[in-house]
Structure formats: C-alpha cells, structure tokens
Design a protein around this motif. Structure first.
Motif, PDB file in Angstrom:
ATOM      1  N   VAL A  84      10.678 -78.565 -47.960  1.00 55.53           N
ATOM      2  CA  VAL A  84       9.807 -77.500 -48.459  1.00 55.53           C
ATOM      3  C   VAL A  84       9.027 -76.871 -47.312  1.00 55.53           C
ATOM      4  O   VAL A  84       8.915 -75.640 -47.217  1.00 55.53           O
ATOM      5  CB  VAL A  84       8.851 -78.036 -49.539  1.00 55.53           C
ATOM      6  CG1 VAL A  84       7.803 -76.982 -49.906  1.00 55.53           C
ATOM      7  CG2 VAL A  84       9.625 -78.460 -50.780  1.00 55.53           C
ATOM      8  N   TRP A  85       8.474 -77.699 -46.431  1.00 54.03           N
ATOM      9  CA  TRP A  85       7.683 -77.174 -45.314  1.00 54.03           C
ATOM     10  C   TRP A  85       8.533 -76.254 -44.437  1.00 54.03           C
ATOM     11  O   TRP A  85       8.092 -75.182 -44.039  1.00 54.03           O
ATOM     12  CB  TRP A  85       7.113 -78.339 -44.508  1.00 54.03           C
ATOM     13  CG  TRP A  85       5.670 -78.620 -44.745  1.00 54.03           C
ATOM     14  CD1 TRP A  85       4.672 -78.649 -43.818  1.00 54.03           C
ATOM     15  CD2 TRP A  85       5.028 -78.917 -46.020  1.00 54.03           C
ATOM     16  NE1 TRP A  85       3.471 -78.946 -44.414  1.00 54.03           N
ATOM     17  CE2 TRP A  85       3.653 -79.117 -45.758  1.00 54.03           C
ATOM     18  CE3 TRP A  85       5.483 -79.032 -47.324  1.00 54.03           C
ATOM     19  CZ2 TRP A  85       2.741 -79.415 -46.761  1.00 54.03           C
ATOM     20  CZ3 TRP A  85       4.587 -79.338 -48.327  1.00 54.03           C
ATOM     21  CH2 TRP A  85       3.226 -79.518 -48.048  1.00 54.03           C
ATOM     22  N   GLN A  86       9.772 -76.672 -44.150  1.00 56.84           N
ATOM     23  CA  GLN A  86      10.624 -75.837 -43.311  1.00 56.84           C
ATOM     24  C   GLN A  86      11.064 -74.581 -44.069  1.00 56.84           C
ATOM     25  O   GLN A  86      11.105 -73.490 -43.486  1.00 56.84           O
ATOM     26  CB  GLN A  86      11.860 -76.618 -42.861  1.00 56.84           C
ATOM     27  CG  GLN A  86      12.807 -75.773 -41.996  1.00 56.84           C
ATOM     28  CD  GLN A  86      13.950 -76.574 -41.423  1.00 56.84           C
ATOM     29  OE1 GLN A  86      13.721 -77.591 -40.769  1.00 56.84           O
ATOM     30  NE2 GLN A  86      15.187 -76.137 -41.653  1.00 56.84           N
ATOM     31  N   MET A  87      11.392 -74.720 -45.339  1.00 55.03           N
ATOM     32  CA  MET A  87      11.838 -73.570 -46.123  1.00 55.03           C
ATOM     33  C   MET A  87      10.764 -72.491 -46.176  1.00 55.03           C
ATOM     34  O   MET A  87      11.057 -71.296 -46.011  1.00 55.03           O
ATOM     35  CB  MET A  87      12.206 -74.010 -47.538  1.00 55.03           C
ATOM     36  CG  MET A  87      12.626 -72.866 -48.452  1.00 55.03           C
ATOM     37  SD  MET A  87      13.081 -73.417 -50.105  1.00 55.03           S
ATOM     38  CE  MET A  87      11.478 -73.962 -50.725  1.00 55.03           C
ATOM     39  N   VAL A  88       9.522 -72.889 -46.398  1.00 55.38           N
ATOM     40  CA  VAL A  88       8.444 -71.902 -46.459  1.00 55.38           C
ATOM     41  C   VAL A  88       8.275 -71.219 -45.100  1.00 55.38           C
ATOM     42  O   VAL A  88       8.108 -70.002 -45.019  1.00 55.38           O
ATOM     43  CB  VAL A  88       7.131 -72.548 -46.930  1.00 55.38           C
ATOM     44  CG1 VAL A  88       5.969 -71.555 -46.814  1.00 55.38           C
ATOM     45  CG2 VAL A  88       7.268 -73.035 -48.373  1.00 55.38           C
TER      46      VAL A  88
ATOM     47  N   LEU B  53       1.941 -76.110 -50.317  1.00 58.25           N
ATOM     48  CA  LEU B  53       1.593 -77.011 -51.409  1.00 58.25           C
ATOM     49  C   LEU B  53       1.942 -76.395 -52.761  1.00 58.25           C
ATOM     50  O   LEU B  53       2.374 -77.093 -53.684  1.00 58.25           O
ATOM     51  CB  LEU B  53       0.101 -77.354 -51.352  1.00 58.25           C
ATOM     52  CG  LEU B  53      -0.319 -78.290 -50.223  1.00 58.25           C
ATOM     53  CD1 LEU B  53      -1.834 -78.327 -50.102  1.00 58.25           C
ATOM     54  CD2 LEU B  53       0.224 -79.706 -50.470  1.00 58.25           C
ATOM     55  N   ALA B  54       1.757 -75.091 -52.888  1.00 59.86           N
ATOM     56  CA  ALA B  54       2.131 -74.410 -54.126  1.00 59.86           C
ATOM     57  C   ALA B  54       3.632 -74.537 -54.374  1.00 59.86           C
ATOM     58  O   ALA B  54       4.072 -74.869 -55.483  1.00 59.86           O
ATOM     59  CB  ALA B  54       1.728 -72.936 -54.063  1.00 59.86           C
ATOM     60  N   VAL B  55       4.432 -74.284 -53.327  1.00 61.06           N
ATOM     61  CA  VAL B  55       5.891 -74.392 -53.466  1.00 61.06           C
ATOM     62  C   VAL B  55       6.288 -75.837 -53.755  1.00 61.06           C
ATOM     63  O   VAL B  55       7.167 -76.099 -54.588  1.00 61.06           O
ATOM     64  CB  VAL B  55       6.593 -73.861 -52.201  1.00 61.06           C
ATOM     65  CG1 VAL B  55       8.101 -74.043 -52.308  1.00 61.06           C
ATOM     66  CG2 VAL B  55       6.258 -72.386 -51.978  1.00 61.06           C
ATOM     67  N   LEU B  56       5.640 -76.786 -53.099  1.00 66.66           N
ATOM     68  CA  LEU B  56       5.941 -78.204 -53.314  1.00 66.66           C
ATOM     69  C   LEU B  56       5.716 -78.605 -54.765  1.00 66.66           C
ATOM     70  O   LEU B  56       6.447 -79.440 -55.317  1.00 66.66           O
ATOM     71  CB  LEU B  56       5.060 -79.060 -52.396  1.00 66.66           C
ATOM     72  CG  LEU B  56       5.278 -80.587 -52.464  1.00 66.66           C
ATOM     73  CD1 LEU B  56       6.640 -80.956 -51.888  1.00 66.66           C
ATOM     74  CD2 LEU B  56       4.168 -81.302 -51.706  1.00 66.66           C
ATOM     75  N   HIS B  57       4.692 -78.028 -55.405  1.00 66.61           N
ATOM     76  CA  HIS B  57       4.357 -78.392 -56.777  1.00 66.61           C
ATOM     77  C   HIS B  57       5.161 -77.609 -57.819  1.00 66.61           C
ATOM     78  O   HIS B  57       5.011 -77.870 -59.024  1.00 66.61           O
ATOM     79  CB  HIS B  57       2.855 -78.192 -57.023  1.00 66.61           C
ATOM     80  CG  HIS B  57       2.020 -79.300 -56.472  1.00 66.61           C
ATOM     81  ND1 HIS B  57       1.631 -79.364 -55.151  1.00 66.61           N
ATOM     82  CD2 HIS B  57       1.519 -80.417 -57.063  1.00 66.61           C
ATOM     83  CE1 HIS B  57       0.913 -80.454 -54.955  1.00 66.61           C
ATOM     84  NE2 HIS B  57       0.830 -81.111 -56.097  1.00 66.61           N
ATOM     85  N   ASP B  58       5.979 -76.665 -57.381  1.00 66.20           N
ATOM     86  CA  ASP B  58       6.835 -75.970 -58.333  1.00 66.20           C
ATOM     87  C   ASP B  58       7.781 -76.982 -58.984  1.00 66.20           C
ATOM     88  O   ASP B  58       8.388 -77.813 -58.296  1.00 66.20           O
ATOM     89  CB  ASP B  58       7.644 -74.898 -57.612  1.00 66.20           C
ATOM     90  CG  ASP B  58       8.602 -74.191 -58.539  1.00 66.20           C
ATOM     91  OD1 ASP B  58       8.170 -73.239 -59.193  1.00 66.20           O
ATOM     92  OD2 ASP B  58       9.772 -74.623 -58.632  1.00 66.20           O
ATOM     93  N   PRO B  59       7.935 -76.944 -60.306  1.00 66.79           N
ATOM     94  CA  PRO B  59       8.744 -77.976 -60.987  1.00 66.79           C
ATOM     95  C   PRO B  59      10.180 -78.087 -60.483  1.00 66.79           C
ATOM     96  O   PRO B  59      10.650 -79.197 -60.219  1.00 66.79           O
ATOM     97  CB  PRO B  59       8.696 -77.530 -62.458  1.00 66.79           C
ATOM     98  CG  PRO B  59       7.402 -76.808 -62.584  1.00 66.79           C
ATOM     99  CD  PRO B  59       7.223 -76.082 -61.283  1.00 66.79           C
TER     100      PRO B  59
END
Length: 488
Positions: A424-428, A407-413
């Motif tokens: 994002v989920w797969q990248m993390v 969720l933190a990565v998803l909210h990165d601008p």
C-alpha cells in the motif's frame, strides 16, 4: 422566472444535455440562463452547439453561454451544478492500472478503493476552488449541486471546508427501485414505495411496499432469483440480499468494490460477476465504457446535433434529481428524493459528520430530510468502514498529508483484503507521482515519494485483471448497435 444556472464540467456532453432538457421541461424555466464552463474549449463548443440547437428547435427564450472562465460563468448564478472529472480519462486510467500491479482489481474505482481515494485527492482542491468562487461571485443564496464522484468525499469537503450550501446527487436509488419494481411484477415503478438510506453507493432498501403491501426478504430473494436477466447479472447483489436481508442500490460491479469479500481473489471475481455489460463487474469496466463513449461522441457528433433538433418531450423527463429540486425550490411543488447531506442525526447509527444519502422532501423552504432512521446493523457496519476511509481521505486531501492518505488507502476494505502495508505504501507513492500534475497539495511530498520508489524492493506485476476487455473500435460499436437494432 429568470435566474442563472452554471454547469461546471459542462463538457460532459451527454449528461449536460440531459440536465438541460430536464430543466426545460419545467414550464416556468423557459426564460433562464445556462452558463457552461469547462477546461476544454473543444468540448464546450460541441455542447453549446447542441444546446443552441435545442433552444432553436423549441423556439425558447432560454440563453446559453459558454466560457472557460469559471468565475465568469458562476457570477450571479443561483444554482451551480458540478459534473467534473479532474484529470479526465488520463488520470482515471492510472486509478485502474496502478492498483492492478498490486493485485487490486476494480470495476469502477471512483468512490472508494484505491482509485476512488486518489480521485478524491484530485477533486477536493478543485471543489474548494469552486466553493470560493461561489462565496465570492455567485448569488448570495446560491446552492451547489454536486454530481461528481467520489460523491461523499466531494460533498464532505464542500460542506465542511468550502462552507457552501451543498447537496450531493446520484441516481443509484432510482435505478435500484426500478429493478425491484420489475422483479415484483409492478406495472410501473410508481407502485413501489420505499425507504432507502445509507451512504452514496451503499444505500439500502430498508422498507418496501408494493401497492401498500409490505415486501419481505424471502419474497424479494425469490423474485430476483426467478428473473431471467437479473438472476445472472446481479449474483453478488442477490448474495448480499440473502445475507443482509436488504437490497443494495448499487450495481453488481460497483458493490463488489466496497466489500472485502468478493474481489480479493481472481477466481472469486469471475464467480460473482457477469460480463454481459461493464456495470456487472468487468475489470476497469467503467474506464472502457467511458473511453468508448468519448470516442463515439467525437465520431458521431453530427447525429447528436440531428437529435437535438427534435422537440423536447416532457414525458421523457428523466428521474435525475436536479430539475425536480429546482422545480420544488422555485415553484413550491413538493418533491421527494434521496439526497447526500451531512448526517446531523438523520441516520441514528452513523456518525454525525458523515455524508449520508437518505430520503428528503424539497419545497420553497429547502431540502428537509426525514430524520430518525436506523439502519440494520450489518448495513451500518458496512457503511462505517467506508465512512472512516472517506473521513481520512478528505482530511488528507485538505492537508496534503501523504501519511494520512496511505492510512486511508490501507483501511479501505478491498485494499486491506488484498494488499500488505508495504505494498500500500509503495502503491500510494506510485499513484501520487503519476498524478502529480493534479495534486498540488502534495507538491512537497512528491520528491520523497520518488526517492522511496527508486529504492523500493516491493514486487509488482503487470496484470490486466481477472476480467478485462479491450476498448472497442468505432467500427465494432457500429456493428454492435446495428445488430441490436435489427434484433429489436
């Protein structure tokens, strides 16, 4: 005076040498002890030899010790300085490489964005280990000076969870002020007075005076656009200045990572960056620079030893904050600088728990921040986007919560401007698996991440980025330095 300074990550050779010589420019500090510690015996041996050469050449009573035993180095230390990069260049390469597969093109990737968030996940458990050691074996009133990125996340963790007297230090404000002074035609940066406030790498020059005269937006824009070099290198920064009305401290390439507007499409990246140096926006620019610097140091080490034999020149003391803070605390000679601390009302329109970077004064009573600063609304909004990501990232790192990390990565601008939630989920998952050896708090989450990756249908691509350059060989670096010397 006689006290002990421990430097963690002292194998960061060039920076450690700069801190060392800066501190020894203070006359009262000749009889202190520097305790160096690092995970690399090889790097420790090299830096100790350089510092010993400086001590010998200047006939100083200064003591230098080196050990891979961190607690031994920190025992009794009054000041602990951290400049660590957990995972080294190996992990850093993944911070750049893996997000590129998902279309995320970073210049530096060490503050927020996908790379900076994962860098924080590696650093925070180690930062908490440092804090434990400080509480247990350092001087009772020890102060922790953090130079390591991601600055805000590391400092946040040390203050909120490490329970140690901590200040984060960066040189972005000084560099930005030097640029402004130059474009305005000042004879010296000292002619420029300013208030610069925000969060690390997103600080804003909200008030400027040159020799007492207020400087407005229009004059500053005109000065930058007329400058023969900065008008080309800082196109993005100048655009933000025009739209926000204030200049940002951070470099063209770094600033582009914190905003969702300039790096989300390859054609936009090449429009806004400049390839004359890595810092102006090159894909993976700082990774290339760091790799070349390491290779250069290893090869040209005898030259570094030769330079270390020269006398210390106090006139060349740098504007890095550390030596000036120590001088103010120990001698009561007041120092004004910009420090990363918990907000607690310093900036009125940012959250109380955030780590802000803002003006303060240091004397024997400590660091005293100038409170009651209000940022322009656009600056506050931009900072808030990063603060929310930082807060989630710190909490995820503490708990080992991979869902909160995603969720933190998803909210990165920038990530949000480029990638879908599925990507994002797969990248993390991919980044956590690749960096598992430095992420002990995620040990229980790694098997699930591996299983999801084995079944994933999200498509990726092998992409070098919009503006990637290859690491130069030692021969190429020698030729370039020779050409610059001849031209100069």
């Amino acid at each position: 005076m006689s006290f002990k300074i421990a430097i963690i990550g002292a194998g960061s050779v060039g920076f450690t040498k700069k801190l060392f010589t800066d501190i020894l420019c203070v006359p009262e500090f000749k009889d202190i002890e520097f305790a160096l510690t690092d995970v690399s015996e090889h790097n420790l041996a090299m830096i100790k030899a350089i510092l010993d050469r400086i001590v010998e050449a200047n006939r100083l009573p200064t003591r230098v010790t080196a050990t891979t035993n961190r607690r031994e180095a920190m025992e009794g230390a009054r000041y602990i300085i951290s400049c660590v990069r957990v995972g080294g260049l190996e992990a850093y390469a993944d911070d750049i490489r893996i997000p590129l597969k998902y279309g995320i093109d970073q210049c530096v990737g060490d503050t927020i964005c996908a790379g900076g968030i994962l860098y924080g996940q590696r650093n925070i458990p180690v930062i908490l280990d440092f804090c434990r050691d400080i509480r247990e074996v350092a001087d009772t009133n020890a102060k922790f000076l953090n130079y390591a990125n991601p600055m805000a996340m590391n400092t946040w963790a040390a203050i909120e969870y490490g329970k140690v007297d901590t200040v984060g230090l960066c040189h972005g404000v000084q560099h930005g002020a030097e640029q402004i002074a130059e474009v305005l035609g000042a004879k010296s940066p000292k002619e420029l007075d300013y208030v610069c406030s925000g969060i690390n790498h997103q600080t804003w020059f909200i008030e400027l005076r040159l020799n007492g005269r207020p400087i407005g937006k229009d004059e500053l824009v005109a000065a930058f656009e007329a400058h023969p070099v900065y008008s080309k290198q800082e196109k993005l920064r100048i655009d933000v200045l025009k739209r926000f009305g204030v200049y940002s401290t951070e470099s063209n390439g770094h600033l582009s990572e914190y905003l969702p507007w300039y790096r989300k499409r390859p054609e936009e990246i090449t429009r806004w960056i400049d390839m004359s140096d890595w810092i102006h926006g090159e894909t993976g620019g700082y990774l290339r620079y760091s790799t070349e610097t390491r290779n250069w140091f290893e090869t040209e080490y005898p030259q570094f030893l030769e330079v270390a034999s020269k006398p210390i020149d106090p006139a060349k003391r740098s504007n890095e904050h550390a030596s000036h803070i120590l001088e103010a605390l120990e001698t009561n000679r007041v120092y004004r600088g910009h420090f990363n601390v918990k907000n607690n009302g310093v900036i009125t329109n940012l959250p109380q728990d955030a780590i802000i970077e803002s003006p303060g004064f240091v004397d024997r009573f400590g660091i005293n921040m100038a409170a009651g600063i209000t940022l322009p609304e656009a600056c506050a909004a931009t900072c808030m986007a990063s603060i929310n990501v930082q807060r989630m990232s710190v909490h995820a790192a503490i708990a080992g919560d991979i869902d909160l990390l995603k969720l933190a990565v998803l909210h990165d601008p920038l990530v949000g401007a480029v990638s879908t939630p599925e990507e994002v989920w797969q990248m993390v998952d991919e980044m956590v698996v690749a960096q598992a050896q430095w992420l002990p708090q995620y040990a229980d989450a790694i098997p699930g991440a591996k299983e999801r990756l084995s079944k994933s249908k999200v498509k990726t691509r092998e992409w070098a980025g919009a503006a990637r350059r290859s690491v130069r060989s030692i021969e190429e670096l020698r030729a370039e330095k020779a050409a610059l010397k001849q031209a100069g």
